[in-house]
Design an enzyme around this catalytic site. Structure first.
Site, PDB file in Angstrom:
ATOM      1  N   LEU A  48      42.032  39.095  44.509  1.00  0.00           N
ATOM      2  CA  LEU A  48      41.039  40.300  44.462  1.00  0.00           C
ATOM      3  C   LEU A  48      39.682  39.689  45.575  1.00  0.00           C
ATOM      4  O   LEU A  48      39.464  40.354  46.571  1.00  0.00           O
ATOM      5  CB  LEU A  48      39.972  40.759  43.352  1.00  0.00           C
ATOM      6  CG  LEU A  48      41.366  41.268  42.332  1.00  0.00           C
ATOM      7  CD1 LEU A  48      41.344  41.772  41.418  1.00  0.00           C
ATOM      8  CD2 LEU A  48      41.967  42.807  43.170  1.00  0.00           C
ATOM      9  N   LYS A  97      41.237  24.880  50.164  1.00  0.00           N
ATOM     10  CA  LYS A  97      41.373  26.481  49.671  1.00  0.00           C
ATOM     11  C   LYS A  97      40.863  27.415  50.726  1.00  0.00           C
ATOM     12  O   LYS A  97      41.182  28.509  51.228  1.00  0.00           O
ATOM     13  CB  LYS A  97      41.783  26.479  48.364  1.00  0.00           C
ATOM     14  CG  LYS A  97      42.631  25.641  47.715  1.00  0.00           C
ATOM     15  CD  LYS A  97      42.756  26.156  46.484  1.00  0.00           C
ATOM     16  CE  LYS A  97      44.531  25.592  45.585  1.00  0.00           C
ATOM     17  NZ  LYS A  97      44.564  25.214  43.993  1.00  0.00           N
ATOM     18  N   ASP A  99      31.914  25.732  40.807  1.00  0.00           N
ATOM     19  CA  ASP A  99      32.616  25.462  39.613  1.00  0.00           C
ATOM     20  C   ASP A  99      32.339  26.505  38.652  1.00  0.00           C
ATOM     21  O   ASP A  99      30.699  25.354  38.485  1.00  0.00           O
ATOM     22  CB  ASP A  99      33.050  23.926  39.643  1.00  0.00           C
ATOM     23  CG  ASP A  99      34.301  23.734  38.589  1.00  0.00           C
ATOM     24  OD1 ASP A  99      34.289  24.614  38.062  1.00  0.00           O
ATOM     25  OD2 ASP A  99      34.656  22.758  38.731  1.00  0.00           O
ATOM     26  N   ASN A 144      33.052  37.122  41.127  1.00  0.00           N
ATOM     27  CA  ASN A 144      34.003  38.188  40.918  1.00  0.00           C
ATOM     28  C   ASN A 144      35.191  37.464  39.562  1.00  0.00           C
ATOM     29  O   ASN A 144      35.792  37.093  39.906  1.00  0.00           O
ATOM     30  CB  ASN A 144      35.288  37.859  42.419  1.00  0.00           C
ATOM     31  CG  ASN A 144      36.386  38.139  42.577  1.00  0.00           C
ATOM     32  OD1 ASN A 144      37.627  39.011  42.430  1.00  0.00           O
ATOM     33  ND2 ASN A 144      36.896  36.869  42.659  1.00  0.00           N
ATOM     34  N   SER A 163      34.325  43.714  36.524  1.00  0.00           N
ATOM     35  CA  SER A 163      34.851  43.609  35.197  1.00  0.00           C
ATOM     36  C   SER A 163      36.177  44.309  34.449  1.00  0.00           C
ATOM     37  O   SER A 163      37.045  44.105  36.238  1.00  0.00           O
ATOM     38  CB  SER A 163      33.928  44.119  34.140  1.00  0.00           C
ATOM     39  OG  SER A 163      34.058  43.566  33.127  1.00  0.00           O
ATOM     40  N   TYR A 197      40.323  37.602  26.426  1.00  0.00           N
ATOM     41  CA  TYR A 197      39.808  38.260  27.920  1.00  0.00           C
ATOM     42  C   TYR A 197      39.170  39.170  27.697  1.00  0.00           C
ATOM     43  O   TYR A 197      38.353  39.445  28.267  1.00  0.00           O
ATOM     44  CB  TYR A 197      40.988  37.976  28.978  1.00  0.00           C
ATOM     45  CG  TYR A 197      40.986  39.063  29.840  1.00  0.00           C
ATOM     46  CD1 TYR A 197      40.609  37.777  31.028  1.00  0.00           C
ATOM     47  CD2 TYR A 197      41.545  40.286  30.173  1.00  0.00           C
ATOM     48  CE1 TYR A 197      39.929  38.618  32.636  1.00  0.00           C
ATOM     49  CE2 TYR A 197      41.193  40.620  31.500  1.00  0.00           C
ATOM     50  CZ  TYR A 197      40.539  40.311  32.070  1.00  0.00           C
ATOM     51  OH  TYR A 197      40.005  40.837  33.684  1.00  0.00           O
ATOM     52  N   LYS A 200      35.586  40.472  28.794  1.00  0.00           N
ATOM     53  CA  LYS A 200      34.881  41.679  29.779  1.00  0.00           C
ATOM     54  C   LYS A 200      33.930  42.429  28.979  1.00  0.00           C
ATOM     55  O   LYS A 200      32.918  43.352  29.446  1.00  0.00           O
ATOM     56  CB  LYS A 200      36.114  42.941  30.196  1.00  0.00           C
ATOM     57  CG  LYS A 200      37.287  40.995  30.851  1.00  0.00           C
ATOM     58  CD  LYS A 200      36.705  41.173  32.457  1.00  0.00           C
ATOM     59  CE  LYS A 200      36.605  39.681  32.911  1.00  0.00           C
ATOM     60  NZ  LYS A 200      35.712  39.858  34.190  1.00  0.00           N
TER      61      LYS A 200
END
Length: 350
Positions: A54, A79, A106, A133, A188, A221, A225
């Site tokens: 994303l 990367k 990081d 993000n 989120s 997780y 959130k």
């Protein structure tokens, strides 16, 4: 806030799973977020986790929309360079590769997070958009600096970065017109609707989150959130009318992404369901860019499909308000230990 200084309190939490599922399925099956068109001309944008998924697709949209300075915040510079080349290759209409910069970040490291924030505050003449993000969803139990990795990355250092750069966003408001008011966006998820948040029913929330015996991937997780939702909403409430920055949350939906890269191979039935429901990463990323240009009415709100959407219903109740305050205060105490005076610098009352 330590266990010794907190009164234990029991919170009865009952998420409306059925309503949450209805919202999720309708969005995934019948809604396609519109393609962002608002220009980011003259603006400086930072997006964390920008080398893939994303973050990368959102970065590509920002570049397409004439961002003047686009900073890809990534763990691995190589990367990040690959991501930059991908963006340039797919946007031949622009011929200004120096617009895109690659900065190391990081979020599992407080030192890295604070170094990044310091570089941005000192080195950037302005900061118009900060997209938080980067996040993880891993089945592995790992601890960084004394905290489980999802808590460390998704919550603690996400908000350490956000609060550290909020003064820079505030200062940049004087350089913007009303259409380009600075934005702080927290990526989120609808997953916040799925947890009963049992960890909150202990005096020390973070001590409970550090108990390995209670760890499970998806419940953890979901909790992180939910904590993002609480911290953001309380931050906005405490800042009140003093802030000139639009602060919002965004739900990209369920997307084909690398967020689940550490989850192992899924059962065949789950893979079929994901095939039917998943958005492409590009489509999901549109929601992030739309949140970064959303009007003042999005301030403090949860954005989904380019529009405000209510968070889980119990969050609006009196119980929700008390939980929100507890999450915020215990989180802020940790952040203040990592950077003394961060609350005052961000414009919060002590």
């Amino acid at each position: 806030m330590s266990a010794s200084s907190s009164n234990q309190e029991y919170f009865q939490i009952s998420p409306s799973i059925g309503e949450g599922l209805r919202l999720f399925l309708y969005s995934q099956l019948f809604v396609t977020p519109r393609l962002p068109t608002q220009s980011f001309n003259k603006q400086t944008v930072i997006i964390t986790g920008a080398n893939s998924g994303l973050g990368l697709e959102a970065a590509q949209h920002f570049y397409r929309l004439d961002t003047a300075r686009l900073i890809l915040a990534v763990r691995t510079i190589a990367k990040g360079q690959e991501a930059k080349e991908y963006i340039l290759r797919n946007n031949p209409q622009r011929s200004d590769p120096d617009t895109i910069e690659i900065w190391p970040l990081d979020l599992s490291s407080t030192e890295s997070t604070l170094a990044f924030a310091s570089r941005a505050k000192i080195g950037l003449p302005r900061l118009d958009v900060l997209i938080n993000n980067a996040g993880i969803n891993s089945p592995e139990w790992k601890v960084y600096e004394g905290y489980e990795q999802a808590v460390q990355v998704n919550v603690l250092n996400t908000f350490l970065l956000a609060l550290s750069l909020l003064p820079k966003l505030e200062a940049s408001a004087t350089l913007s017109d009303q259409r380009s008011q600075p934005h702080l966006v927290i990526v989120s998820s609808e997953a916040h609707r799925l947890t009963k948040f049992p960890e909150i029913n202990t005096p020390d929330l973070y001590a409970k989150l550090n108990e390995k015996s209670d760890f499970s991937q998806q419940p953890r997780y979901q909790v992180t959130k939910l904590m993002e939702v609480f911290f953001t909403r309380e931050l906005v409430a405490r800042l009140g009318s003093s802030t000139r920055v639009i602060i919002n949350l965004v739900n990209p939906g369920l997307c084909t992404s690398n967020l689940d890269r550490n989850s192992g191979k899924s059962p065949a039935m789950l893979r079929l369901v994901r095939f039917i429901l998943d958005r492409t990463t590009e489509v999901g990323s549109r929601t992030i860019v739309l949140a970064a240009s959303a009007p003042a009415s999005s301030h403090g709100e949860f954005q989904s499909d380019g529009a405000n959407q209510d968070v889980e219903a119990w969050i609006y109740t009196e119980v929700g308000q008390r939980v929100q305050k507890k999450v915020f205060e215990q989180t802020l105490q940790i952040l203040d230990a990592r950077k003394a005076g961060i609350a005052r610098e961000a414009g919060l009352q002590d």
